[in-house]
Design a protein around this motif. Structure first.
Motif, PDB file in Angstrom:
ATOM      1  N   ARG A  48       0.805  -1.224   0.000  1.00 56.82           N
ATOM      2  CA  ARG A  48       0.000   0.000   0.000  1.00 56.82           C
ATOM      3  C   ARG A  48       0.839   1.276   0.000  1.00 56.82           C
ATOM      4  NH1 ARG A  48      -2.561   0.725   6.087  1.00 56.82           N
ATOM      5  NH2 ARG A  48      -0.648   0.332   7.258  1.00 56.82           N
ATOM      6  N   THR A  49       2.087   1.209   0.468  1.00 60.06           N
ATOM      7  CA  THR A  49       2.949   2.392   0.474  1.00 60.06           C
ATOM      8  C   THR A  49       3.833   2.394  -0.769  1.00 60.06           C
ATOM      9  OG1 THR A  49       4.828   1.401   1.638  1.00 60.06           O
ATOM     10  CG2 THR A  49       2.986   2.194   2.987  1.00 60.06           C
ATOM     11  N   ASP A  50       4.781   3.311  -0.790  1.00 60.23           N
ATOM     12  CA  ASP A  50       5.651   3.436  -1.951  1.00 60.23           C
ATOM     13  C   ASP A  50       6.913   2.589  -1.860  1.00 60.23           C
ATOM     14  OD1 ASP A  50       3.914   5.268  -3.091  1.00 60.23           O
ATOM     15  OD2 ASP A  50       4.930   7.000  -2.193  1.00 60.23           O
ATOM     16  N   HIS A  51       7.096   1.866  -0.751  1.00 57.39           N
ATOM     17  CA  HIS A  51       8.333   1.119  -0.562  1.00 57.39           C
ATOM     18  C   HIS A  51       8.047  -0.203   0.144  1.00 57.39           C
ATOM     19  CE1 HIS A  51      10.527   4.856  -1.418  1.00 57.39           C
ATOM     20  NE2 HIS A  51       9.700   5.455  -0.576  1.00 57.39           N
ATOM     21  N   VAL A  52       8.917  -1.176  -0.056  1.00 57.54           N
ATOM     22  CA  VAL A  52       8.852  -2.398   0.741  1.00 57.54           C
ATOM     23  C   VAL A  52       9.343  -2.079   2.150  1.00 57.54           C
ATOM     24  CG1 VAL A  52       9.187  -3.867  -1.277  1.00 57.54           C
ATOM     25  CG2 VAL A  52      11.173  -3.171   0.080  1.00 57.54           C
ATOM     26  N   GLY A  53       8.963  -2.926   3.104  1.00 59.07           N
ATOM     27  CA  GLY A  53       9.433  -2.753   4.478  1.00 59.07           C
ATOM     28  C   GLY A  53       8.911  -1.510   5.161  1.00 59.07           C
ATOM     29  N   ALA A  54       7.676  -1.116   4.833  1.00 59.71           N
ATOM     30  CA  ALA A  54       7.149   0.163   5.332  1.00 59.71           C
ATOM     31  C   ALA A  54       7.098   0.221   6.851  1.00 59.71           C
ATOM     32  CB  ALA A  54       5.763   0.406   4.743  1.00 59.71           C
ATOM     33  N   SER A  55       6.659  -0.848   7.498  1.00 60.65           N
ATOM     34  CA  SER A  55       6.530  -0.794   8.960  1.00 60.65           C
ATOM     35  C   SER A  55       7.893  -0.632   9.625  1.00 60.65           C
ATOM     36  CB  SER A  55       5.826  -2.046   9.484  1.00 60.65           C
ATOM     37  OG  SER A  55       6.604  -3.204   9.244  1.00 60.65           O
ATOM     38  N   TRP A  56       8.937  -1.233   9.050  1.00 59.19           N
ATOM     39  CA  TRP A  56      10.275  -1.098   9.617  1.00 59.19           C
ATOM     40  C   TRP A  56      10.808   0.307   9.438  1.00 59.19           C
ATOM     41  CZ3 TRP A  56      12.398  -4.545  12.799  1.00 59.19           C
ATOM     42  CH2 TRP A  56      11.821  -5.827  12.826  1.00 59.19           C
ATOM     43  N   ARG A  57      10.466   0.943   8.340  1.00 58.34           N
ATOM     44  CA  ARG A  57      10.906   2.316   8.117  1.00 58.34           C
ATOM     45  C   ARG A  57      10.335   3.256   9.176  1.00 58.34           C
ATOM     46  NH1 ARG A  57      12.689   2.916   2.663  1.00 58.34           N
ATOM     47  NH2 ARG A  57      12.305   1.009   1.467  1.00 58.34           N
ATOM     48  N   GLY A  58       9.174   2.922   9.715  1.00 56.83           N
ATOM     49  CA  GLY A  58       8.510   3.794  10.664  1.00 56.83           C
ATOM     50  C   GLY A  58       8.908   3.601  12.109  1.00 56.83           C
ATOM     51  N   HIS A  59       9.782   2.641  12.402  1.00 54.68           N
ATOM     52  CA  HIS A  59      10.207   2.421  13.784  1.00 54.68           C
ATOM     53  C   HIS A  59      11.209   3.494  14.225  1.00 54.68           C
ATOM     54  CE1 HIS A  59       8.034  -1.193  14.548  1.00 54.68           C
ATOM     55  NE2 HIS A  59       8.626  -1.884  13.593  1.00 54.68           N
TER      56      HIS A  59
END
Length: 412
Positions: A48-59
């Motif tokens: 759904r976002t523009d990148h893979v690993g979105a949840s990790w990017r937000g930590h």
């Protein structure tokens, strides 16, 4: 991607224009997509976002894995040794990007799936996605993540709090809290690490609100990682593991009772089975003993600029950071299919499907003591094997059929 056998070639023909859709471009989704492609099954990852690993990017910036580099790698690609034994957040994001690139995974970003349904004839799955799109697939793997939707408790008076109240998902670094009195709510790993980050980063006072006393583990003991013990412990019953874990805690950790953290009354593995993982110590014990983190009772309510605690104490922090967990967020997506338990988690996961939903799989919705990434890596080939077994017989390429990289088919 090379297709290794006639069986795998047949699988590719079966899913050329009806791919297996993997919802979520995190570690679980990417690993499963790789495992499917390794069997010659076309897998399309929808992120759904523009990148893979979105949840990790937000930590938060401080984050490092508590699991070792070797036991955190996904199938088919090792994590570089240069990233160290305890991989940092940014390094893990780089690894996930490289993983998708290395395996030439078919990832479509900017597509959010709102609902999954069976097709009218029951042979396929229909995904209703952003932009009014309807995608038709032979099977679906839901990998939207354990930490999907931030959960902020509906505390009485919370909306009227005159200080700052945010969920831990919005915390990145201690700089904005320098010189402040901060209360962190929640005694999991996130709460403990944010509290340490604040104490080391210039907050004048840091308190940690605890409802249930957590277990605490050393990350390593004489160089031996606690994850290695957890891998073994996960296969044993609590009545074997819990007494041993309690003894190890007494031998390796100081008693923090004088600081508000007595020894837990329930066993470590028993608690983990209820979803409460132990705190892995990365400076938390030292900060508590030094008084840089003060342990207080759980939050009951808010009253203007004050926080009312369970023991009746009233405190007035300038900021409150709620490390109160996440919800799975699956109800809008698949709740109508009868595949969720009362707590919103899938009734079955991994290679198993719910009885009334053949071809619908879930990965990453447990929180194992042995490490989330390790279990996602183990789940991926099992799911891929189950998907391949469940596909109909090869029927040859359909009119207009092509290679595994063609655009997803839409319903109608």
């Amino acid at each position: 991607m090379a297709v290794s056998s006639d069986h795998d070639k047949a699988a590719l023909l079966r899913t050329d224009d009806r791919p297996v859709y993997v919802i979520g471009g995190g570690p679980g989704g990417l690993a499963t997509a790789y495992a499917l492609r390794a069997r010659g099954v076309r897998a399309v990852v929808l992120e759904r976002t523009d990148h893979v690993g979105a949840s990790w990017r937000g930590h938060y910036d401080r984050l490092r894995l508590h699991t070792t580099r070797r036991r955190s790698a996904l199938p088919g690609l090792s994590i570089p040794r240069a990233f160290g034994r305890w991989v940092a957040r940014d390094h893990l994001v780089r690894y996930l990007e490289k993983y998708a690139e290395h395996h030439e995974l078919e990832v479509v970003t900017g597509v959010e799936v709102h609902r999954v349904d069976r097709s009218a004839d029951g042979a396929d799955w229909v995904l209703r996605a952003s932009g009014g799109r309807e995608l038709v697939g032979a099977a679906v793997v839901v990998a939207t993540g354990y930490n999907h939707t931030p959960h902020l408790p509906d505390w009485p008076g919370g909306t009227g709090f005159t200080g700052t109240l945010v969920h831990a998902s919005r915390y990145r670094r201690p700089d904005p809290y320098a010189g402040q009195d901060v209360l962190v709510v929640g005694s999991g790993n996130t709460g403990a690490e944010i509290a340490v980050d604040l104490a080391e980063g210039g907050a004048t006072r840091v308190r940690l609100a605890v409802r249930t006393v957590p277990h605490v583990l050393r990350r390593t003991t004489l160089g031996w990682p606690s994850q290695a013990n957890a891998v073994v412990a996960r296969r044993l019953p609590p009545f074997v593991v819990d007494p041993v874990a309690a003894l190890m805690a007494r031998l390796t950790l100081p008693d923090l009772s004088a600081h508000g953290l007595p020894r837990p009354g329930s066993g470590l593995l028993a608690r983990a089975g209820q979803g409460a993982l132990p705190i892995v110590d990365t400076g938390f014990v030292k900060a508590v003993r030094a008084g840089r983190i003060e342990v207080v009772a759980a939050v009951e309510s808010f009253a203007g600029g004050e926080v009312v605690l369970a023991d009746g104490e009233r405190i007035a922090p300038e900021s409150v950071i709620a490390a109160t967990g996440y919800e799975r967020g699956l109800a809008p997506l698949v709740g109508h299919l009868g595949v969720l338990a009362a707590d919103g988690r899938p009734l079955v996961h991994g290679r198993r499907c719910a009885k009334d939903a053949p071809g619908l799989y879930f990965t990453g919705f447990t929180n194992p003591i042995s490490g989330m990434l390790r279990e996602l890596a183990r789940d991926a080939p099992r799911i891929a094997a189950a998907v391949a077994r469940g596909l109909p017989d090869a029927r040859g390429p359909r009119e207009g059929g092509g290679a595994a990289g063609k655009a997803p088919k839409t319903a109608g």
